[in-house]
Design an enzyme around this catalytic site. Structure first.
Site, PDB file in Angstrom:
ATOM      1  N   HIS A 126       0.658  -1.070   0.017  1.00  0.00           N
ATOM      2  CA  HIS A 126      -0.072   0.100  -0.067  1.00  0.00           C
ATOM      3  C   HIS A 126       1.005   1.279  -0.109  1.00  0.00           C
ATOM      4  O   HIS A 126       0.715   1.902   0.911  1.00  0.00           O
ATOM      5  CB  HIS A 126      -1.103  -0.035   0.978  1.00  0.00           C
ATOM      6  CG  HIS A 126      -0.750  -0.111   2.538  1.00  0.00           C
ATOM      7  ND1 HIS A 126       0.196   0.568   3.291  1.00  0.00           N
ATOM      8  CD2 HIS A 126      -1.243  -1.068   3.278  1.00  0.00           C
ATOM      9  CE1 HIS A 126       0.215   0.158   4.613  1.00  0.00           C
ATOM     10  NE2 HIS A 126      -0.674  -0.992   4.523  1.00  0.00           N
ATOM     11  N   ASP A 142      -3.311  -8.220   5.593  1.00  0.00           N
ATOM     12  CA  ASP A 142      -2.175  -8.960   5.229  1.00  0.00           C
ATOM     13  C   ASP A 142      -2.013 -10.231   6.565  1.00  0.00           C
ATOM     14  O   ASP A 142      -1.317 -11.094   6.242  1.00  0.00           O
ATOM     15  CB  ASP A 142      -0.959  -8.038   5.416  1.00  0.00           C
ATOM     16  CG  ASP A 142      -0.865  -7.000   6.586  1.00  0.00           C
ATOM     17  OD1 ASP A 142      -1.863  -6.693   7.150  1.00  0.00           O
ATOM     18  OD2 ASP A 142       0.448  -6.807   7.007  1.00  0.00           O
ATOM     19  N   GLU A 186      -5.923  -6.417  10.001  1.00  0.00           N
ATOM     20  CA  GLU A 186      -5.392  -5.719   8.936  1.00  0.00           C
ATOM     21  C   GLU A 186      -5.328  -7.119   7.907  1.00  0.00           C
ATOM     22  O   GLU A 186      -4.748  -8.098   8.139  1.00  0.00           O
ATOM     23  CB  GLU A 186      -4.103  -5.091   8.996  1.00  0.00           C
ATOM     24  CG  GLU A 186      -4.051  -4.285   7.593  1.00  0.00           C
ATOM     25  CD  GLU A 186      -2.727  -2.889   7.605  1.00  0.00           C
ATOM     26  OE1 GLU A 186      -2.228  -2.981   8.672  1.00  0.00           O
ATOM     27  OE2 GLU A 186      -2.776  -2.328   6.641  1.00  0.00           O
ATOM     28  N   HIS A 192       5.896  -9.767  10.676  1.00  0.00           N
ATOM     29  CA  HIS A 192       6.750  -9.656   9.380  1.00  0.00           C
ATOM     30  C   HIS A 192       8.200  -9.721   9.705  1.00  0.00           C
ATOM     31  O   HIS A 192       8.694  -9.068  10.718  1.00  0.00           O
ATOM     32  CB  HIS A 192       6.359  -8.317   8.775  1.00  0.00           C
ATOM     33  CG  HIS A 192       5.157  -8.241   8.567  1.00  0.00           C
ATOM     34  ND1 HIS A 192       4.588  -8.408   7.250  1.00  0.00           N
ATOM     35  CD2 HIS A 192       4.293  -6.987   9.088  1.00  0.00           C
ATOM     36  CE1 HIS A 192       3.229  -7.769   7.356  1.00  0.00           C
ATOM     37  NE2 HIS A 192       3.215  -6.998   8.382  1.00  0.00           N
ATOM     38  N   TYR A 200      10.668   0.039   8.758  1.00  0.00           N
ATOM     39  CA  TYR A 200       9.159  -0.365   9.050  1.00  0.00           C
ATOM     40  C   TYR A 200       8.756   0.598  10.181  1.00  0.00           C
ATOM     41  O   TYR A 200       7.387   1.072  10.000  1.00  0.00           O
ATOM     42  CB  TYR A 200       9.123  -1.791   9.457  1.00  0.00           C
ATOM     43  CG  TYR A 200       7.819  -2.548   9.809  1.00  0.00           C
ATOM     44  CD1 TYR A 200       7.241  -3.031   8.727  1.00  0.00           C
ATOM     45  CD2 TYR A 200       7.200  -2.249  10.930  1.00  0.00           C
ATOM     46  CE1 TYR A 200       6.094  -3.698   8.755  1.00  0.00           C
ATOM     47  CE2 TYR A 200       5.899  -2.879  10.815  1.00  0.00           C
ATOM     48  CZ  TYR A 200       5.372  -3.443  10.024  1.00  0.00           C
ATOM     49  OH  TYR A 200       4.095  -4.054   9.872  1.00  0.00           O
ATOM     50  N   HIS A 247      -0.993  -1.986  15.671  1.00  0.00           N
ATOM     51  CA  HIS A 247      -0.950  -0.835  14.527  1.00  0.00           C
ATOM     52  C   HIS A 247      -2.376  -0.222  14.420  1.00  0.00           C
ATOM     53  O   HIS A 247      -2.541   0.757  13.847  1.00  0.00           O
ATOM     54  CB  HIS A 247      -0.219  -1.342  13.452  1.00  0.00           C
ATOM     55  CG  HIS A 247      -0.487  -0.774  12.169  1.00  0.00           C
ATOM     56  ND1 HIS A 247      -0.809  -1.135  11.103  1.00  0.00           N
ATOM     57  CD2 HIS A 247      -0.724   0.731  11.911  1.00  0.00           C
ATOM     58  CE1 HIS A 247      -0.962  -0.539   9.839  1.00  0.00           C
ATOM     59  NE2 HIS A 247      -0.839   0.652  10.369  1.00  0.00           N
ATOM     60  N   ASP A 288       2.493  -6.744  14.502  1.00  0.00           N
ATOM     61  CA  ASP A 288       3.476  -5.475  13.504  1.00  0.00           C
ATOM     62  C   ASP A 288       4.534  -5.164  14.377  1.00  0.00           C
ATOM     63  O   ASP A 288       5.412  -4.878  13.756  1.00  0.00           O
ATOM     64  CB  ASP A 288       2.254  -4.386  13.107  1.00  0.00           C
ATOM     65  CG  ASP A 288       1.613  -4.838  11.857  1.00  0.00           C
ATOM     66  OD1 ASP A 288       1.970  -6.059  11.168  1.00  0.00           O
ATOM     67  OD2 ASP A 288       0.883  -4.032  11.604  1.00  0.00           O
ATOM     68  N   HIS A 347      -4.501  -9.245  15.082  1.00  0.00           N
ATOM     69  CA  HIS A 347      -4.648  -7.803  14.335  1.00  0.00           C
ATOM     70  C   HIS A 347      -5.362  -8.212  12.942  1.00  0.00           C
ATOM     71  O   HIS A 347      -5.145  -9.166  12.025  1.00  0.00           O
ATOM     72  CB  HIS A 347      -3.250  -7.410  14.066  1.00  0.00           C
ATOM     73  CG  HIS A 347      -2.983  -6.233  13.071  1.00  0.00           C
ATOM     74  ND1 HIS A 347      -3.981  -5.137  13.044  1.00  0.00           N
ATOM     75  CD2 HIS A 347      -2.065  -5.828  12.160  1.00  0.00           C
ATOM     76  CE1 HIS A 347      -3.792  -4.243  12.271  1.00  0.00           C
ATOM     77  NE2 HIS A 347      -2.376  -4.551  11.828  1.00  0.00           N
TER      78      HIS A 347
HETATM   79 FE1  FEO Z   1      -0.841  -3.596  10.345  1.00  0.00          FE
HETATM   80 FE2  FEO Z   1       0.924  -6.090   8.941  1.00  0.00          FE
HETATM   81  O1  FEO Z   1      -0.437  -5.091   9.281  1.00  0.00           O
END
Ligand code: FEO
Length: 393
Positions: free
Chosen positions: A23, A81, A79, A222, A191, A144, A163, A77
């Site tokens: 994104h 991903d 989101e 991640h 990041y 996040h 995250d 989370h």
């Molecule tokens: Fe806030 Fe890796 O997503």
């Protein structure tokens, strides 16, 4: 690939070697979506992956356990991903309960039809026993998203940090000591700057809570897992969350016919002195991901744009709008730029910097068409102001 975190706890996620645009975040080294499988008397999956890679996740789980034997799917989370593959996982792991907090379920219900899922809502301080081990939950709002939480296994001193402490970094290795520490710290910094910078206060609060729990391993959503350099990443997060600046000056600019570039070079020359790190960043030779990372620890910043069509040049607007959202704190600087018949370019840059609560070191520095020798001298002097500020004078 070595996926073993602890006896019976494995990484089962997906390495995304080819993603370059997350994104808008330029992920030059790819990324990973980390999921973890905890095998105990009961089996728990911690987080899922992007929808497009969910079959790979299910394959990885299936090599270890039967999907119907999974008891819990924890969503730290919402989101996409990390939750894009959730509906498929909940269908495949037909006996599993989804474990998440109340806010998370609301967000997940926007993305998925959650009506058939068995759901266990948890809140801060709750825990679930898997047998020999426990899943304990810490709500971490705005790290996040508002619904975010960490999962902690006290018996293993293992924190699944979602995250936080992550890096967009694809690798065949899963652990910090299998990679160059310089590279993973640079990716962790990138990041932080691009994803977490505006939540510095929440990060600081979180670090305070983390100090109260014993941690031997931090497994983010991640990048690599921290097991040898936990002190390094925690110390870096402490500095970044406090917006600690270094003696570093940035000159960020765009140019049409090299007039603003000449000004930028003169400002840079004025700022250059021993002990001050100076960087010239042309917005069309760089990108917002790199620039936000440079801004994170810069003390003083000049931003330049000529006037184009009675406003700022588009790439400079893009960078300023992005930085405004990330809210870098504790910066000083000024605007500059050339113009023909209206000073809107540098003046609008000045407005952006003021909106970001920069300490303004001077009024916008403007040059009509081409900077004269006097204007270039004024630019050098303005550069000295940046260096003085960066040196703490
Ligand atoms: Fe806030 Fe890796 O997503």
């Amino acid at each position: 690939m070595d996926t073993l975190l602890r006896d019976g706890i494995n990484w089962v996620g997906y390495v995304d070697w080819t993603v370059r645009d997350f994104h808008g975040y330029r992920t030059e080294r790819g990324s990973t979506y980390n999921s973890y499988l905890v095998e105990d008397e009961k089996i728990a999956l911690i987080d899922t992956v992007k929808a497009s890679y969910v079959e790979r996740l299910l394959d990885n789980i299936s090599t270890r356990v039967k999907l119907e034997d999974v008891s819990y799917v924890v969503c730290n989370h919402a989101e996409p991903d990390h939750s894009g593959g959730l509906a498929r996982v909940m269908a495949a792991c037909s006996n599993a309960e989804l474990v998440c907090d109340e806010k998370c379920l609301k967000v997940l219900s926007s993305y998925h039809d959650a009506s058939a899922w068995k759901v266990r809502i948890v809140k801060d301080g709750d825990s679930i026993s898997l047998g020999k081990r426990t899943l304990a939950f810490l709500e971490t709002p705005m790290v996040h998203w508002p619904e975010s939480m960490f999962t902690y296994i006290p018996e293993e001193k293992l924190l699944f940090s979602m995250d936080a402490f992550g890096q967009h970094y694809a690798s065949a290795h899963r652990f910090d000591d299998q990679e160059s520490i310089e590279v993973i710290m640079q990716e962790a910094k990138t990041y932080y700057a691009n994803i977490v910078m505006l939540y510095g206060k929440q990060i600081a609060k979180l670090l305070g809570r983390a100090a109260d729990i014993e941690i031997e391993m931090v497994a983010p959503s991640h990048g690599v897992i921290w097991r040898s350099q936990i002190g390094t990443i925690l110390a870096a997060y402490k500095e970044w969350s406090q917006c600690k600046v270094r003696p570093k000056v940035l000159v960020i600019y765009d140019t049409m016919w090299q007039s603003t570039e000449k000004m930028a070079q003169a400002i840079l020359a004025g700022a250059s002195r021993p002990g001050i790190d100076t960087k010239l960043l042309n917005v069309r030779a760089s990108n917002s991901t790199v620039i936000a990372t440079e801004v994170l620890d810069a003390a003083a910043i000049a931003v330049g744009s000529p006037t184009l069509n009675m406003t700022i040049m588009p790439k400079v607007v893009e960078i300023l709008a992005y930085l405004k959202g990330l809210r870098p704190a504790g910066k000083a600087g000024f605007a500059f730029g050339s113009y023909g018949w209206g000073q809107n370019g540098p003046k609008e840059v000045d407005t952006y910097l003021q909106a970001m609560k920069f300490e303004m070191l001077r009024d916008p520095l403007c040059a009509k068409f081409v900077p004269t020798a006097e204007t270039l001298e004024e630019c050098r002097k303005a550069g000295e102001l940046l260096a003085d500020k960066a040196a703490g004078r």
